[in-house]
Design a protein around this motif. Structure first.
Motif, PDB file in Angstrom:
ATOM      1  N   UNK A 116       5.756  -2.454   1.361  1.00 10.14           N
ATOM      2  CA  UNK A 116       5.411  -3.873   1.415  1.00 10.14           C
ATOM      3  C   UNK A 116       5.434  -4.223   2.906  1.00 10.14           C
ATOM      4  N   UNK A 117       4.312  -4.657   3.428  1.00 12.53           N
ATOM      5  CA  UNK A 117       4.205  -4.827   4.874  1.00 12.53           C
ATOM      6  C   UNK A 117       3.854  -6.267   5.256  1.00 12.53           C
ATOM      7  N   UNK A 177      10.190  -0.178   2.063  1.00 10.52           N
ATOM      8  CA  UNK A 177       9.792   0.555   0.871  1.00 10.52           C
ATOM      9  C   UNK A 177       9.989  -0.307  -0.371  1.00 10.52           C
ATOM     10  N   UNK A 178       9.090  -0.118  -1.305  1.00  6.04           N
ATOM     11  CA  UNK A 178       9.159  -0.939  -2.512  1.00  6.04           C
ATOM     12  C   UNK A 178       9.821  -0.191  -3.662  1.00  6.04           C
ATOM     13  N   UNK A 179      10.272   1.006  -3.393  1.00  9.48           N
ATOM     14  CA  UNK A 179      11.024   1.734  -4.416  1.00  9.48           C
ATOM     15  C   UNK A 179      10.152   2.597  -5.319  1.00  9.48           C
ATOM     16  N   UNK A 201       0.842  -1.192   0.000  1.00 12.36           N
ATOM     17  CA  UNK A 201       0.000   0.000   0.000  1.00 12.36           C
ATOM     18  C   UNK A 201       0.886   1.255   0.000  1.00 12.36           C
ATOM     19  N   UNK A 202       0.239   2.391  -0.148  1.00  7.43           N
ATOM     20  CA  UNK A 202       0.983   3.638  -0.277  1.00  7.43           C
ATOM     21  C   UNK A 202       1.391   4.210   1.077  1.00  7.43           C
ATOM     22  N   UNK A 203       2.152   5.260   1.025  1.00  3.18           N
ATOM     23  CA  UNK A 203       2.705   5.829   2.251  1.00  3.18           C
ATOM     24  C   UNK A 203       1.639   6.487   3.123  1.00  3.18           C
ATOM     25  N   UNK A 204       0.570   6.977   2.529  1.00  2.00           N
ATOM     26  CA  UNK A 204      -0.446   7.609   3.374  1.00  2.00           C
ATOM     27  C   UNK A 204      -1.188   6.559   4.181  1.00  2.00           C
TER      28      UNK A 204
END
Lengths: 343, 343, 343, 343
Positions: free
Chosen positions: A317-318, A310-312, A291-294
């Motif tokens: 990716x969690x 972070x996926x770059x 999912x996104x950073x927000x």
């Protein structure tokens, strides 16, 4: 939000408190330990099994492998295996330098065909080559999927045909059995497993794992290896009490089913959000999502804790893990936060 | 009647119960562990010390030695050392095959002259010979005697002069300090100890030992070794809580003093019996005694438990150990039984 | 037709015969060994280098790696590496259980980008993960290709940036330098190599390999490791004499150039046959080829010896290796046989 | 004047030169190795024996012990044993951390009673204790004395009764057999030896030792251990040729008898000097003597070489070793020098 960050289930704690009272023999010659061994034998319908207790999963895995793999042997495992990724080389240490042979996989599950191809041309008896000695599979896998008993049996057949022993890393065996709905015996020795590391720590224990040798012949050296590795606790009953409480009356399944249910709820809720992709089969208590950073920020702000990288591309990716004591409210709060973050 | 057969001190148990509540980070990144490390640093007046926790004394000793002794090194120790006698070769395993060099001793205490003679002609730099790397002394010794700080300092001086590091096996360090009446710092780093295995288990813990590197440089590899050895508990706070409770407010000394006092009472009572010879200096909580089979039978009939072996002449040689919760009544009952058996 | 199946070059044999005459000090304290060390230092323009001799390539590689990689470290190498494929786990044994991390490759050559990606996220300082410690590259590679000095330098830069040491398995270093036409220094330390296993055995020796530490600090433990591994020969001069004869006057390059030339001739001749595919870059003395069973049969009937395995489709995949004493006539006879078999 | 400082016997050298000619299979699959194995089997009247060759005595001993002693095992040996004193911990390395248990001795010879007492109370099956696994005796001993076959049989009986395997370090087995006048079988397996390290290096070889398992079952792992230890030479025939030449036609006994004879002459000559005390039973080729500094200086001035250490009272304690090629003239020159130095 990781199963290692939780404390103890109340039943386990009560049992530990009771067990430590009074005097008893040390180093596993106590009454609690004797009872806990019987609990495991009965649960697994394996009256001949040799059962040992240690305090960590790394010790359980590495000691088990050292018992079935010589220094010049190799252990086949999924490339995702905890053995390789997260134990700082413990199998190499305990085996005296054996080799892990890593296999490609889907969802952390080894495929019998992949294993078979890897073993072909295994150079048995060729002193220049390490000798295939064991297969180690994680149930449930590091990526959250469970093997069916039939899948384990197919792997065991390939492994045994080639002379390998089968080890199961069952740090989350409870979650797998809760998901599969089969008996512990069906999920282990009836499907060909020779040695099982059976976890209690992640499922509401404080530090208790069992190593179960379904073929007692294999266990001959284990006692020496455990002592020599510093894993024989003088007050073993503290560990054994956790095992007895957990596996004596079905607590393990109740706790694991609860963790699985909250993980399923979490996965379904996340998958329903357009901003989130759930990446794995959620058979147990682990959800992998992107999912996104927000979304990430909103969930963290809401106190949800998980590991992520972070996926770059601005996404993360969690890995989200539920525990025996994660509540529906916990999950719903996380989902609300994710939804808000995605909006 | 052995310190490993007792349970937990109530304060320790309470702390464990409190510590496991709620969520916290795993693998030692939790708040309890951080506090316990500070407790140790303050107690030892060693703000720079690196402190690690493990669950067994064998792990503490073997990991500590592996950090200061290379595979081609040797560790000097008394012939009575637990390292050699009772750890199934753990130092050899953790060091990768280093050598123990056993020294003659009185009361389990190494003499500086004996060490000096053993190190003379140590063949430093000769690749055919293992290289002296460490001295390991037990405080209190396996035979129940304590080194004075001056004695430790004399040994350390010999060891350091020859380039050795000094390890102290402090499984019963509490009993020694309670006996000596000095500070923990005086009994350890101020007397030249480089690494201390500090025990809590025998003194009312359930499974908690600290490894303290007074020179933090020495500790660099320890984290890897501990993880790789399977000794990093995921729920470390359960161990750390025992340390904090034990060493945070003087509990360790109160418990050890109690065990020492009952041991002294026992030794004096036994020595007063014509049929019993007390064989050792009773500085801590261990009494070694020699008596006949009727005394042995009477004490066992009275429920006193201890290890013993026949001496070949109708006598037995026994090791009696008091614990933190041994009472004066326990001791007096044992003495009455011994007296009756001897009559 | 393998470089290990040949005997000694006459110059090497003569030197051995001369060296063993008379009395000299044992265990490497002899005059021949001192001279051979100097020969290597001068050849590599490395007056400070520490140089050791052993009798096998496996010992040279495994001892070198153990010196630069701790038990909890990892060594990056091509998936084809002899270290992994053909040494029965020797690196695991000598390092005390370190991990090999295998990299995809072309022609057995590691690519800097591949290494860089593998090292990204290397979890430095994370005690759960093995710690990247070394890169090991084979010059020439197991698939017969040579790295240019610039390629080695690019790899070393990536490795050093990440804190790894660079080891070169130079079992066929002579073939590489003969092909590259550069100096030994350019092919090794000037391109960033920290430790070189320099082979003489395959190139006309009988059992002689050098381990060269260009940074003498790295070599501190090597003497103990070698002795302890049983690799310090009492009559070391027999090994040293081979090194001196080989590397003292350019013999190594003359022999390697000869082997390379016959391999090139063989590769070109085979490639010209429609029934044969040459599969590799033939930079050194190894030719990998694929051909049908009749070609195989004809070559074997003509006395050509090589290792081969069926490819599953009626073809075989063969490895043909020329030695220092392979003649043009040998090659031409093999080609005639191949041609006849293919017709 | 040490047997490791001599070169090769001419017959051995000639055999090596012949063996390396032409092509043959590598890694011990060659014709010379096959013949050498048969030579050993016939010489020892042991057609079933498994026979392996390595280049050093340390490798032969340590690999043999690793095969019969698990990591948690112990090896009993005389306190003078080369294993402990001069191999930099090789047994610890190869066994994975097993323990040497050192026994008091006379002349380097273990006494059956001493062994029996050491094994009493061996704590078989007690996981806290290392488990007695092997006895290792040196024939001839490090102090120059030989066991009679009856003495070996008595030791083996004690060892076997306690479940230990018997290893003989036969670096100077030839000298012992030459002294005893018995058959090799009588001196080894008929007296209960399970594994023999048979030396050729000190007796006129350049680097050749055999490891002989009289019970082939014991040898199962040896091939892997040897390869993994880097002790399988690619051009094994160079080692095997030394064995064949040495043991094929009685050369070993002729050479050893010669060395024994010069040692006896030396010992008798020295003993006749009032200034010299011969300290040991000179059964083989080693003479231990004590004399003053002027004798020492005179002998060294005459070119006699030996190891010696000051005794603290102006005297030196020397070890003089004769080799297969020591001549009567050498000895007489040494004696003349000693006599002159003493005058």
């Amino acid at each position: 939000m990781s199963d290692n960050c939780a404390g103890a289930a109340p039943e386990v704690l009560t049992a530990m408190i009771a067990a430590q009272k009074g005097r008893d023999r040390s180093y596993g010659h106590d009454a609690v330990t004797a009872r806990a061994v019987e609990v495991i034998r009965q649960l697994f319908e394996a009256p001949e099994a040799e059962v040992f207790f240690v305090a960590t999963g790394t010790a359980a895995n590495a000691l088990a492998l050292a018992t079935i793999c010589p220094p010049w042997g190799s252990v086949y495992a999924a490339r995702s295996a905890h053995l390789d990724v997260d134990e700082c080389g413990a199998p190499g240490f305990f085996t005296g330098g054996a080799t892990l042979r890593l296999l490609d996989h889907a969802d952390g599950l080894v495929d019998p065909g992949t294993l078979d191809r890897a073993l072909t041309g295994g150079r048995a008896g060729d002193v220049h080559a390490v000798q295939p000695a064991a297969l180690s599979i994680a149930q449930i896998s590091e990526l959250g999927a469970a093997y069916s008993p039939a899948e384990v049996a197919a792997l065991s057949a390939v492994a045994h045909w080639a002379g390998l022993r089968v080890h199961m890393d069952g740090a989350r065996f409870a979650n797998a059995v809760a998901y599969l709905g089969c008996t512990p015996a069906d999920a282990s020795w009836r499907a060909g497993v020779d040695v099982l590391s059976l976890g209690a720590t992640k499922n509401g224990g404080l530090g208790a794992e069992a190593v179960i040798f379904f073929d007692p012949q294999l266990a001959r050296d284990f006692g020496y290896r455990r002592k020599r590795g510093g894993h024989l606790l003088s007050k073993t009953r503290v560990v054994s009490a956790q095992i007895e409480a957990m596996f004596g009356d079905g607590l393990w399944l109740r706790l694991a089913a609860r963790a699985n249910a909250t993980a399923t709820r979490l996965a379904e809720g996340l998958a329903a959000l357009p901003e989130v992709a759930v990446l794995n089969r959620v058979d147990g208590n682990m959800v992998f999502a992107r999912f996104g950073r927000t979304v990430d920020a909103a969930m963290r702000a809401a106190g949800v804790r998980y590991s992520a990288r972070p996926d770059g591309d601005g996404m993360v990716r969690a890995r989200l893990v539920t525990a025996f004591d994660t509540t529906v409210e916990d999950v719903d709060a996380a989902l609300r936060a994710a939804r808000a973050g995605g909006a």
